[in-house]
Design a protein around this motif. Structure first.
Motif, PDB file in Angstrom:
ATOM      1  N   PHE A  31       0.830  -1.209   0.000  1.00 11.08           N
ATOM      2  CA  PHE A  31       0.000   0.000   0.000  1.00 11.08           C
ATOM      3  C   PHE A  31       0.864   1.259   0.000  1.00 11.08           C
ATOM      4  N   LEU A  32       1.906   1.272   0.828  1.00  8.31           N
ATOM      5  CA  LEU A  32       2.786   2.440   0.919  1.00  8.31           C
ATOM      6  C   LEU A  32       3.534   2.688  -0.379  1.00  8.31           C
ATOM      7  N   ILE A  33       4.002   1.612  -0.980  1.00  6.99           N
ATOM      8  CA  ILE A  33       4.720   1.768  -2.248  1.00  6.99           C
ATOM      9  C   ILE A  33       3.792   2.342  -3.312  1.00  6.99           C
ATOM     10  N   THR A  34       2.557   1.858  -3.311  1.00  8.77           N
ATOM     11  CA  THR A  34       1.583   2.377  -4.275  1.00  8.77           C
ATOM     12  C   THR A  34       1.319   3.862  -4.021  1.00  8.77           C
ATOM     13  N   GLY A  35       1.120   4.221  -2.734  1.00  3.29           N
ATOM     14  CA  GLY A  35       0.879   5.627  -2.401  1.00  3.29           C
ATOM     15  C   GLY A  35       2.064   6.508  -2.736  1.00  3.29           C
ATOM     16  N   LEU A  36       3.268   5.986  -2.484  1.00  5.83           N
ATOM     17  CA  LEU A  36       4.472   6.752  -2.795  1.00  5.83           C
ATOM     18  C   LEU A  36       4.581   7.013  -4.287  1.00  5.83           C
ATOM     19  N   CYS A  37       4.336   6.005  -5.074  1.00 12.01           N
ATOM     20  CA  CYS A  37       4.421   6.155  -6.532  1.00 12.01           C
ATOM     21  C   CYS A  37       3.390   7.157  -7.031  1.00 12.01           C
ATOM     22  N   ILE A  38       2.169   7.061  -6.474  1.00 17.91           N
ATOM     23  CA  ILE A  38       1.122   7.999  -6.905  1.00 17.91           C
ATOM     24  C   ILE A  38       1.488   9.423  -6.511  1.00 17.91           C
ATOM     25  N   SER A  39       2.004   9.601  -5.299  1.00 21.32           N
ATOM     26  CA  SER A  39       2.371  10.940  -4.826  1.00 21.32           C
ATOM     27  C   SER A  39       3.467  11.557  -5.687  1.00 21.32           C
ATOM     28  N   VAL A  40       4.501  10.782  -5.969  1.00 24.86           N
ATOM     29  CA  VAL A  40       5.594  11.274  -6.819  1.00 24.86           C
ATOM     30  C   VAL A  40       5.071  11.607  -8.204  1.00 24.86           C
ATOM     31  N   VAL A  63       5.160  12.930  -0.021  1.00 25.43           N
ATOM     32  CA  VAL A  63       6.134  11.924  -0.445  1.00 25.43           C
ATOM     33  C   VAL A  63       6.971  11.477   0.740  1.00 25.43           C
ATOM     34  N   LEU A  64       7.397  12.429   1.566  1.00 21.95           N
ATOM     35  CA  LEU A  64       8.211  12.074   2.725  1.00 21.95           C
ATOM     36  C   LEU A  64       7.418  11.229   3.726  1.00 21.95           C
ATOM     37  N   MET A  65       6.121  11.508   3.865  1.00 20.74           N
ATOM     38  CA  MET A  65       5.301  10.695   4.774  1.00 20.74           C
ATOM     39  C   MET A  65       5.254   9.238   4.324  1.00 20.74           C
ATOM     40  N   PHE A  66       4.988   9.018   3.048  1.00 22.67           N
ATOM     41  CA  PHE A  66       4.945   7.638   2.535  1.00 22.67           C
ATOM     42  C   PHE A  66       6.312   6.975   2.631  1.00 22.67           C
ATOM     43  N   ALA A  67       7.367   7.756   2.338  1.00 22.97           N
ATOM     44  CA  ALA A  67       8.721   7.191   2.384  1.00 22.97           C
ATOM     45  C   ALA A  67       9.096   6.811   3.807  1.00 22.97           C
ATOM     46  N   ALA A  68       8.768   7.682   4.760  1.00 26.17           N
ATOM     47  CA  ALA A  68       9.095   7.388   6.158  1.00 26.17           C
ATOM     48  C   ALA A  68       8.334   6.168   6.647  1.00 26.17           C
ATOM     49  N   ALA A  69       7.040   6.097   6.311  1.00 25.62           N
ATOM     50  CA  ALA A  69       6.244   4.931   6.717  1.00 25.62           C
ATOM     51  C   ALA A  69       6.805   3.650   6.106  1.00 25.62           C
ATOM     52  N   LEU A  70       7.223   3.712   4.861  1.00 27.53           N
ATOM     53  CA  LEU A  70       7.801   2.538   4.208  1.00 27.53           C
ATOM     54  C   LEU A  70       9.108   2.140   4.866  1.00 27.53           C
ATOM     55  N   PHE A  71       9.884   3.123   5.262  1.00 24.16           N
ATOM     56  CA  PHE A  71      11.157   2.849   5.921  1.00 24.16           C
ATOM     57  C   PHE A  71      10.933   2.118   7.239  1.00 24.16           C
ATOM     58  N   PHE A  72      10.054   2.627   8.066  1.00 22.33           N
ATOM     59  CA  PHE A  72       9.813   2.003   9.368  1.00 22.33           C
ATOM     60  C   PHE A  72       9.157   0.617   9.213  1.00 22.33           C
ATOM     61  N   ALA A  73       8.287   0.467   8.216  1.00 20.93           N
ATOM     62  CA  ALA A  73       7.646  -0.841   7.998  1.00 20.93           C
ATOM     63  C   ALA A  73       8.666  -1.882   7.584  1.00 20.93           C
ATOM     64  N   SER A  74       9.602  -1.493   6.745  1.00 20.08           N
ATOM     65  CA  SER A  74      10.639  -2.438   6.321  1.00 20.08           C
ATOM     66  C   SER A  74      11.541  -2.840   7.473  1.00 20.08           C
ATOM     67  N   ILE A  88      -1.093  13.651   8.613  1.00 18.88           N
ATOM     68  CA  ILE A  88      -2.171  14.072   7.712  1.00 18.88           C
ATOM     69  C   ILE A  88      -2.707  15.459   8.079  1.00 18.88           C
ATOM     70  N   PRO A  89      -2.950  15.809   9.366  1.00 17.83           N
ATOM     71  CA  PRO A  89      -3.394  17.183   9.667  1.00 17.83           C
ATOM     72  C   PRO A  89      -2.420  18.238   9.135  1.00 17.83           C
ATOM     73  N   ALA A  90      -1.109  17.938   9.224  1.00 24.04           N
ATOM     74  CA  ALA A  90      -0.131  18.891   8.698  1.00 24.04           C
ATOM     75  C   ALA A  90      -0.252  19.009   7.183  1.00 24.04           C
ATOM     76  N   LEU A  91      -0.489  17.867   6.528  1.00 27.37           N
ATOM     77  CA  LEU A  91      -0.653  17.903   5.077  1.00 27.37           C
ATOM     78  C   LEU A  91      -1.898  18.699   4.694  1.00 27.37           C
ATOM     79  N   ILE A  92      -2.967  18.526   5.489  1.00 25.43           N
ATOM     80  CA  ILE A  92      -4.198  19.287   5.206  1.00 25.43           C
ATOM     81  C   ILE A  92      -3.917  20.789   5.298  1.00 25.43           C
ATOM     82  N   TYR A  93      -3.191  21.163   6.353  1.00 27.61           N
ATOM     83  CA  TYR A  93      -2.863  22.578   6.505  1.00 27.61           C
ATOM     84  C   TYR A  93      -2.040  23.076   5.325  1.00 27.61           C
TER      85      TYR A  93
END
Length: 693
Positions: A31-40, A63-74, A88-93
């Motif tokens: 899921f994270l890889i998919t989100g990262l690719c879409i974001s980029v 992009v950094l959010m997805f990358a960080a989540a992918l890093f910690f998951a791995s 996400i609240p920061a991204l909304i802002y």
């Protein structure tokens, strides 16, 4: 093998199955890889094609959010990885409320913020269990929406009683959170229950494996990237395995299956074929080193592990061999006995059958076994009788005997069936073919009856013979005395002499019949063929019997020659032919009161000549027609009229006709007369005798 399977294969040890946590992590990473690719992709698209909509800071943060989540998951830090949703609240802002945003006014983007927050709730619900983290994120989302609504000036609208509740983002977010919370909580409970059940089952299985009475082994299955089995390795064996095959656990660990099992069993079994190429759930094996038989049961608990159970069946195998030998001896014994054997249970079902000498009369053995006596082998009435005897034999422990008949195309066969209790649920039935015995008994009874009838007839014959002999003898003695009277006239003397001759001829005929019958019974009567002039023979008979015809003209004797030529004749025994005709003519004259007696011959078909004697006497009743040619038989009419003789004339004539190659036949009508006739072969014919074809 896809990338997920390859990843799991590289991360786990041989034979280890992927856990639920591993599968969840891999799905989250996907899921994270998919989100990262879409974001980029979106960031590049906006920077190049829609710079007016670009928000570099927000897009970079995404992009950094997805990358960080992918890093910690791995790094197997799933809690931190899922905690990235708090960005996400920061991204909304950054996307919708900051001064450097290129988005629409806040009043138009509040639902976009709601979608971001809903996405975070769904991510937490999908990839992490229910915890305070989910509630905190929900509250954070409410605060974020409140700030967004305040900036858009929509707070009074969402607090109004007359609002459209379905369009309220706070209510939408709350509904999604509650729904996701309840679903995840239910899922976690079921998952925990399943994990607990599986752990308990694994514990029970491990305990059963260790304490099993039979030898068992865990086998790890190593596969290549394409899923093909490359190695089979012993992972663990139980105590029964060590005891049964006298090998320690340490000696079996990590050993190749093919090597270890070949060493234990000492045979040439292809274990790779047994496990890989042609796997079977159960296989019978012989251990040469131990002189034992085993049943190998294979149970695959996954693609990378199987369990082997070795069940010692040596005792059962020996029992089966002993039973097979006993059955062979039993069957050989049954084969040696010329009877039919059935094993029938209490319900009338055939359990076993052996046909001996009667295979053609019964269906195939496989068609009989399993069927019942009411459908195969017997009529309904006989089957009911046999079934009753089966119950008696079982319940009373008696021997029941039944005789039955089996109808065949040629003739009926007779069988005697004996039923003996085999056990409390079945009988053994022995059916013996008694057809010969029955026929012998029948023939013996028939012969006995014939002998008794013959004895009675002979007794009557002797009684009649003594009377018949005495009558002409007394007449001869009396006439002889009268002839000695000197006062007799010439006419009286001639009449007495003629009477003496008649009585002498009668007596001589009785003696000749007795002698001829004796020759027939001793089979000493010979046939002497010679050329016989038929017309001459008939004239002699006519001359002899014409003197016996009554002088009042009530009866006429007529000779009918088929051919007038005097040389007419053929080869036969003239003596026997004369005896036949003599008796038939004498019989006709004796029983004809009025009318005529006609005798003669005529050519017949089949290269034969037919002789006949017809009379206009009383005829023979239909009820006595079949007995007329029996020896010593006299009709009831003859007995009543006292015209009966010895009862030998017709039987003797019949026998003589057979000796000449023919058969004496009778055509008769009561009250109108009779016609006796016979045909004999025409040999070396002369004259004008023609053969009718």
């Amino acid at each position: 093998m896809n990338w997920l399977d390859k990843y799991l294969y590289l991360k786990r040890s041989p034979g280890e199955q992927p856990s639920q946590d591993e599968l969840l992590k891999l799905r989250f990473m996907a899921f994270l890889i998919t989100g990262l690719c879409i974001s980029v992709g979106l960031m590049i698209f906006k920077e190049i094609f829609r710079s007016d909509l670009a928000s570099p800071v927000a897009e970079t943060a995404t992009v950094l959010m997805f990358a960080a989540a992918l890093f910690f998951a791995s790094r197997n830090n799933m809690q931190t990885a899922t905690g990235m949703v708090f960005l996400i609240p920061a991204l909304i802002y950054a996307y919708y409320l900051s001064g450097f945003s290129n988005s629409s006014p806040p009043s138009e983007t509040i639902y976009a913020s709601c979608i971001w927050l809903i996405s975070g709730i769904l991510v937490l619900a999908a990839f992490s269990p229910v915890s305070r983290l989910s509630i905190v994120f929900y509250l954070t989302g409410i605060l974020t929406l409140s700030y967004h609504a305040h900036e858009a000036g929509l707070i009074p609208q969402y607090l109004s009683v007359n609002q459209m509740y379905a369009e309220n983002p706070f209510l939408i977010l709350t509904f999604v959170f509650v729904t996701a919370f309840l679903i995840r909580r239910s899922f976690d409970r079921r998952l925990q229950s399943e994990i607990s059940g599986r752990q308990e089952l694994e514990l029970q299985f491990k305990t059963a494996f260790d304490e099993a009475r039979h030898a068992m082994a865990y086998i790890s299955v190593l596969r290549d990237d394409d899923g093909n089995i490359t190695r089979l390795v012993i992972e663990k064996v139980n105590r029964a395995f060590e005891s049964e095959f006298r090998i320690r656990l340490q000696e079996t660990l990590d050993q190749e299956v093919n090597y270890l099992f070949s060493l234990i069993f000492g045979n040439d079994t292809d274990w790779n074929d047994l496990f890989i190429l042609n796997p079977k759930q159960q296989t019978e094996l012989y251990a040469v080193n131990r002189d034992k038989w085993y049943n190998l049961h294979l149970t695959w608990t996954g693609k990378h592990r199987c369990t082997c159970l070795f069940y010692d069946v040596t005792r059962e195998k020996n029992m089966i061999n002993d039973l097979t030998d006993a059955r062979a001896r039993y069957r050989a014994l049954l084969e040696a006995i010329p009877d039919i054997f059935f094993v029938i249970d209490r319900d009338g079902v055939y359990r076993d059958v052996v046909f001996k000498g009667q295979e053609k009369l019964y269906p195939e053995t496989r068609e009989v076994i399993g069927s019942n006596i009411f459908k195969v082998g017997f009529s309904e009435k006989m089957a009911q009788k046999i079934y009753s005897c089966i119950l008696k034999a079982i319940d009373r422990d008696t021997i029941e005997t039944i005789e039955y008949t089996l109808e065949t195309a040629k003739s009926p066969l007779f069988f005697e069936m004996r039923l003996v209790r085999l056990d409390m649920n079945s009988v053994i039935s022995i059916a013996r073919d008694i057809t010969r015995r029955k026929k012998a008994e029948f023939e013996l009874e028939l012969a006995k009856n014939k002998a008794e009838d013959a004895a009675a007839l002979k007794a009557r014959f002797l009684a009649n013979l003594s009377h018949d002999i005495r009558t002409p003898m007394n007449a001869i003695v009396g006439l002889t005395k009268l002839l000695s009277d000197p006062g007799l006239t010439e006419n009286e003397r001639d009449e007495f002499i003629r009477d003496v001759q008649i009585q002498s001829n009668t007596l001589l005929s009785m003696i000749e019949n007795t002698i001829l019958l004796s020759k027939i019974e001793t089979n000493t009567l010979e046939v002497r063929n010679s050329f016989t002039q038929i017309n001459k023979l008939l004239r002699e008979l006519f001359s002899h019997f014409n003197e016996m015809v009554p002088s009042d003209g009530s009866v006429r004797l007529v000779m009918n020659c088929g051919i007038v030529n005097g040389e007419t004749g053929f080869e036969t025994d003239p003596t026997l032919l004369r005896e036949i005709l003599f008796r038939l003519i004498d019989n006709g004259l004796k029983f004809t009161r009025k009318g005529e007696v006609i005798f003669g011959y005529s050519p017949a078909s089949g290269n034969c000549v037919e002789f006949f004697v017809e009379d206009t006497g009383s005829g023979i009743p239909e009820s006595e027609r079949d007995n007329i040619f029996l020896r010593f038989y006299v009709t009831e009419t003859d007995k009543q009229t006292h015209k009966s003789g010895s009862g030998l004339g017709l039987p003797i004539a019949q026998h003589l006709a057979v000796l000449l190659g023919g058969e004496l036949m009778l055509d008769t009508k009561p009250g109108k007369g009779s016609r006796f006739w016979f045909r004999i072969p025409l040999k070396s014919a002369r004259g004008f005798m023609q053969v009718v074809q």
